[in-house]
Design a protein around this motif. Structure first.
Motif, short mmCIF file in Angstrom:
data_model
loop_
_atom_site.label_atom_id
_atom_site.label_comp_id
_atom_site.label_asym_id
_atom_site.label_seq_id
_atom_site.Cartn_x
_atom_site.Cartn_y
_atom_site.Cartn_z
N GLU A 376 6.64 -10.65 -62.69
CA GLU A 376 7.95 -10.56 -63.07
C GLU A 376 8.14 -10.89 -64.52
OE1 GLU A 376 12.27 -11.41 -61.50
OE2 GLU A 376 10.96 -12.65 -60.88
N MET A 377 7.66 -11.76 -65.04
CA MET A 377 7.38 -12.44 -66.38
C MET A 377 7.00 -11.08 -67.24
SD MET A 377 6.55 -16.36 -66.33
CE MET A 377 6.20 -16.12 -67.99
N ARG A 378 5.71 -10.50 -66.78
CA ARG A 378 5.06 -9.47 -67.30
C ARG A 378 5.81 -8.36 -67.54
NH1 ARG A 378 1.72 -5.13 -67.29
NH2 ARG A 378 0.57 -5.22 -68.78
N ARG A 379 6.52 -8.06 -66.45
CA ARG A 379 7.53 -7.00 -66.47
C ARG A 379 8.62 -7.07 -67.59
NH1 ARG A 379 6.87 -6.90 -61.08
NH2 ARG A 379 8.72 -8.11 -60.59
N ILE A 380 9.23 -7.95 -67.59
CA ILE A 380 10.24 -8.57 -68.68
C ILE A 380 9.81 -8.50 -69.93
CG2 ILE A 380 11.81 -10.32 -69.25
CD1 ILE A 380 11.84 -11.46 -66.30
N LEU A 381 8.59 -8.94 -70.03
CA LEU A 381 8.21 -9.19 -71.39
C LEU A 381 7.46 -7.68 -71.92
CD1 LEU A 381 6.56 -12.71 -71.50
CD2 LEU A 381 8.79 -12.14 -72.32
N ARG A 382 7.56 -6.56 -71.26
CA ARG A 382 6.81 -5.43 -71.72
C ARG A 382 7.38 -5.26 -73.00
NH1 ARG A 382 3.62 -2.40 -68.64
NH2 ARG A 382 3.39 -3.38 -66.41
N PRO A 383 6.79 -4.39 -73.91
CA PRO A 383 7.10 -3.99 -75.15
C PRO A 383 8.55 -3.05 -75.03
CG PRO A 383 5.01 -3.86 -75.36
CD PRO A 383 5.38 -4.09 -73.83
N GLY A 492 8.53 -24.15 -62.74
CA GLY A 492 8.16 -24.37 -64.34
C GLY A 492 8.27 -22.80 -64.78
N LEU A 493 7.64 -22.06 -64.04
CA LEU A 493 7.40 -20.67 -64.28
C LEU A 493 8.84 -19.69 -64.50
CD1 LEU A 493 4.48 -19.37 -62.47
CD2 LEU A 493 4.62 -19.55 -64.90
N GLY A 494 9.52 -20.21 -63.28
CA GLY A 494 10.92 -19.53 -63.27
C GLY A 494 11.75 -19.98 -64.72
N VAL A 498 13.17 -17.79 -68.19
CA VAL A 498 14.67 -17.86 -68.71
C VAL A 498 14.40 -18.03 -70.14
CG1 VAL A 498 16.56 -19.44 -68.48
CG2 VAL A 498 15.51 -18.93 -66.44
N ARG A 499 13.61 -18.67 -70.62
CA ARG A 499 13.68 -18.96 -71.94
C ARG A 499 13.03 -17.64 -72.42
NH1 ARG A 499 13.26 -22.01 -76.41
NH2 ARG A 499 11.47 -21.70 -77.92
N MET A 500 12.04 -16.97 -71.85
CA MET A 500 11.67 -15.83 -72.60
C MET A 500 12.56 -14.57 -72.64
SD MET A 500 8.29 -15.98 -73.43
CE MET A 500 8.94 -17.51 -74.42
N ILE A 501 13.34 -14.62 -71.52
CA ILE A 501 14.36 -13.47 -71.59
C ILE A 501 15.32 -13.80 -72.75
CG2 ILE A 501 16.33 -12.73 -70.18
CD1 ILE A 501 14.79 -13.11 -67.73
N VAL A 502 15.77 -15.16 -72.88
CA VAL A 502 16.79 -15.37 -73.90
C VAL A 502 16.27 -15.30 -75.41
CG1 VAL A 502 18.34 -17.27 -74.94
CG2 VAL A 502 18.05 -16.79 -72.36
N PRO A 535 5.77 -4.39 -80.84
CA PRO A 535 5.57 -5.77 -80.01
C PRO A 535 4.25 -5.58 -79.66
CG PRO A 535 7.46 -4.10 -79.39
CD PRO A 535 6.76 -3.50 -80.50
N VAL A 536 3.74 -6.79 -78.99
CA VAL A 536 2.54 -7.33 -78.47
C VAL A 536 2.62 -6.95 -77.00
CG1 VAL A 536 0.56 -8.62 -78.34
CG2 VAL A 536 1.71 -8.50 -80.34
N GLU A 537 1.67 -6.21 -76.35
CA GLU A 537 1.82 -6.06 -74.87
C GLU A 537 1.12 -7.34 -74.38
OE1 GLU A 537 2.11 -4.34 -71.31
OE2 GLU A 537 2.61 -3.19 -73.30
N PRO A 538 2.08 -7.75 -73.29
CA PRO A 538 1.65 -9.25 -72.62
C PRO A 538 0.09 -8.95 -71.91
CG PRO A 538 3.81 -8.77 -72.40
CD PRO A 538 3.36 -7.60 -72.80
N THR A 539 -0.55 -9.95 -71.72
CA THR A 539 -1.65 -9.99 -71.15
C THR A 539 -1.32 -10.25 -69.74
OG1 THR A 539 -2.85 -10.95 -72.94
CG2 THR A 539 -4.01 -10.97 -70.80
N GLU A 540 -2.38 -9.55 -68.72
CA GLU A 540 -2.13 -9.78 -67.27
C GLU A 540 -2.56 -11.17 -67.07
OE1 GLU A 540 -1.19 -7.80 -65.02
OE2 GLU A 540 -1.44 -5.97 -65.55
#
Length: 540
Positions: A376-383, A492-494, A498-502, A535-540
């Motif tokens: 889910e984090m990776r989907r959110i952080l996609r470019p 902690g991942l959740g 949250v921090r990554m989204i904001v 943007p940088v593509e997040p790593t799997e």
């Protein structure tokens, strides 16, 4: 002294002396300006006028000669002519209709034109059509009364190309010696080419660049800096760099950049990572200040640069989370799995083996949950999500809290959204849902309030407040600072999500936690626009 001896040999040879006397006899007078010869053989420049002398009966009695020594005047005039000829400007005199009546000799050196060939031509026939109207407006405004005017245009060259020219007009119609408009033409082609090369380097670079005076005031900034900060040159030029809106979010950042300027003026190259407020919220830049020295070794200029590294920083932290999960959670759980599976193999009692299996399944379920959170984090952080569509905050907050209400009947979840709601990144709903879920899981009968405030000064806040036991300091650090912590059980991942989204939305997170509850503030910029950096593509 005879008339013939008064003239140099070249005048006598050409018949000039005889012609002057003949003209005087017939017309009564004649004049000529040129070189003359004194009795001692020395030469001087003079204006000589001859008049016929006659008796009362009309008989010729000779000639009167009036000599005006003009040696000094000629020297001054030639000095002026040479100055004009050697000038970087081409001096022209133009009639009110645009007809050229005089062109200085410098035209041949500056524009490769024979000056005489331009006399009688209309100046505007040589001006490029794209700039002709403006050139005419400038010229005729000068003709109609403006004392002087300046314009830039392109002038046709003899080979069919074009010169970049700066033209300055001066109305001299009332001057009998000029009787026209003085037009000074300067070839600025080389300067324009240098300016275009500089602009290509300065404005087409991917990083924000600025030029400062030694006192820190802004002389110039490039287009990248203006796009990043959503400003304009007029509002930036002349301001101290520390007073720009980039640092409005933090007095500490403002003081740091002041210190960087002071150190750079002292001759030091300064470089550090700075948090700035750009057009789309808070961002992290690789900031540097470099001194430029003059011939005497004094700092005459400062070059400041800022490269947006927000995406790279986000990628780095994402990798740190993965490493933390691998280093702590999974490694510890593998040790537990090894022990419990070995115990199952060695346990003869079926009920005890079933209990061991339940423990193993709990560990595997935890892994599954953590894996899902990471996806889910990776989907959110996609470019692509750095340019996500926005959603109205009233529906976004409702969609975030409704599933939590349904899953936790004992909890009370209240929402407060003003009538003048705003639009926010769609991913913000996941952050709100995570905070609400975290609060009710910490205390089943908790009361959670979700409120939207703002926008104020370009910022809005989503406030999530609960009356639970208070958020542990380790988890608060994850939200506020992105610090590495053991991310146990996916919780902690959740919070990290949250921090990554904001932060991806250009915002920031703050936490106030006591024994009576926790308040989490998600501060977000309004009226965002997409980042211009890659943007940088997040790593799997």
């Amino acid at each position: 002294m005879s008339v013939a001896a008064f003239h140099p040999e070249s005048d006598r040879a050409s018949g000039l002396t005889d012609r002057l006397l003949q003209q005087t006899r017939i017309a009564g007078e004649a004049s000529h300006e040129g070189w003359r010869v004194r009795a001692d053989g020395s030469r001087f420049y003079a204006d000589v006028r001859y008049a016929s002398l006659e008796s009362e009966d009309g008989a010729s009695r000779g000639y009167a000669k009036v000599v005006h020594d003009m040696t000094e005047q000629r020297r001054q005039r030639r000095r002026t002519e040479r100055f004009v000829e050697e000038s970087e400007d081409v001096v022209t005199i133009v009639d009110p209709d645009g007809t050229v009546t005089y062109v200085s000799g410098s035209a041949e050196r500056v524009f490769d034109y024979d000056p005489d060939a331009l006399v009688g031509e209309n100046l505007f026939d040589y001006v490029h059509p794209d700039g002709r109207e403006r050139a005419m407006e400038t010229f005729f405004a000068c003709v109609e009364g403006a004392e002087s005017a300046t314009a830039e245009c392109r002038l046709r060259s003899p080979d069919g190309g074009w010169f970049n020219v700066e033209g300055r007009c001066r109305n001299m119609l009332d001057d009998d010696a000029i009787d026209g408009v003085l037009v000074y033409l300067r070839n600025v082609t080389a300067r324009k080419q240098r300016a275009r090369r500089f602009e290509g380097i300065f404005n087409r670079t991917f990083q924000a660049t600025g030029l400062l005076r030694p006192d820190g005031t802004v002389l110039e900034v490039n287009d990248t800096a203006l796009e990043f900060g959503a400003g304009d040159r007029e509002s930036v030029a002349g301001e101290h760099i520390a007073d720009l809106a980039w640092w409005d979010h933090s007095d500490a950042e403002r003081e740091t950049v002041r210190d960087a300027v002071t150190r750079a003026v002292a001759g030091e190259f300064v470089r550090y990572e700075a948090e700035v407020r750009g057009a789309d919220g808070l961002a992290t830049i690789d900031f540097s200040a470099k001194p430029v020295h003059d011939e005497d070794g004094n700092v005459s200029l400062l070059i400041v640069e800022g490269r947006d590294i927000t995406a790279q920083q986000r990628q780095r932290r994402h990798l740190q989370v993965l490493q933390r999960v691998m280093r702590h959670n999974i490694r510890n759980d593998l040790m537990k799995l090894r022990a419990w599976t070995q115990a199952m193999c060695e346990e003869p009692d079926a009920e005890r083996r079933a209990e061991h299996l339940e423990t193993v399944e709990e560990i595997l379920d935890k892994w599954e949950g953590m894996s899902e959170r990471m996806r889910e984090m990776r989907r959110i952080l996609r470019p692509a999500n750095s340019r996500e569509t926005t959603t109205a905050t009233d529906s976004l907050i409702a969609d975030a809290v409704d599933p939590v209400r349904e899953a936790h009947d004992d909890a009370t979840v209240l929402t407060e959204v003003p009538d003048d709601w705003i639009r926010a990144p769609a991913t913000l709903g996941k952050a709100v849902a995570e905070l609400v879920r975290n609060a009710v899981e910490a205390r089943g009968d908790a009361t959670v309030e979700v409120a939207l405030t703002g926008p104020t000064d370009g910022w809005a806040e989503v406030v999530v407040r609960d009356d639970g036991p208070g958020m542990p300091e380790m988890e608060a650090d994850v939200l506020e600072n992105g610090e590495e912590t053991p991310l146990n059980h996916g919780q902690g991942l959740g919070l990290w999500m949250v921090r990554m989204i904001v932060t991806q939305a250009g915002g920031e997170v703050s936490v106030e936690s006591t024994a009576d509850g926790t308040t989490v503030r998600l501060r977000l910029p309004t009226d965002r626009r997409p980042r211009t950096t890659t943007p940088v593509e997040p790593t799997e």
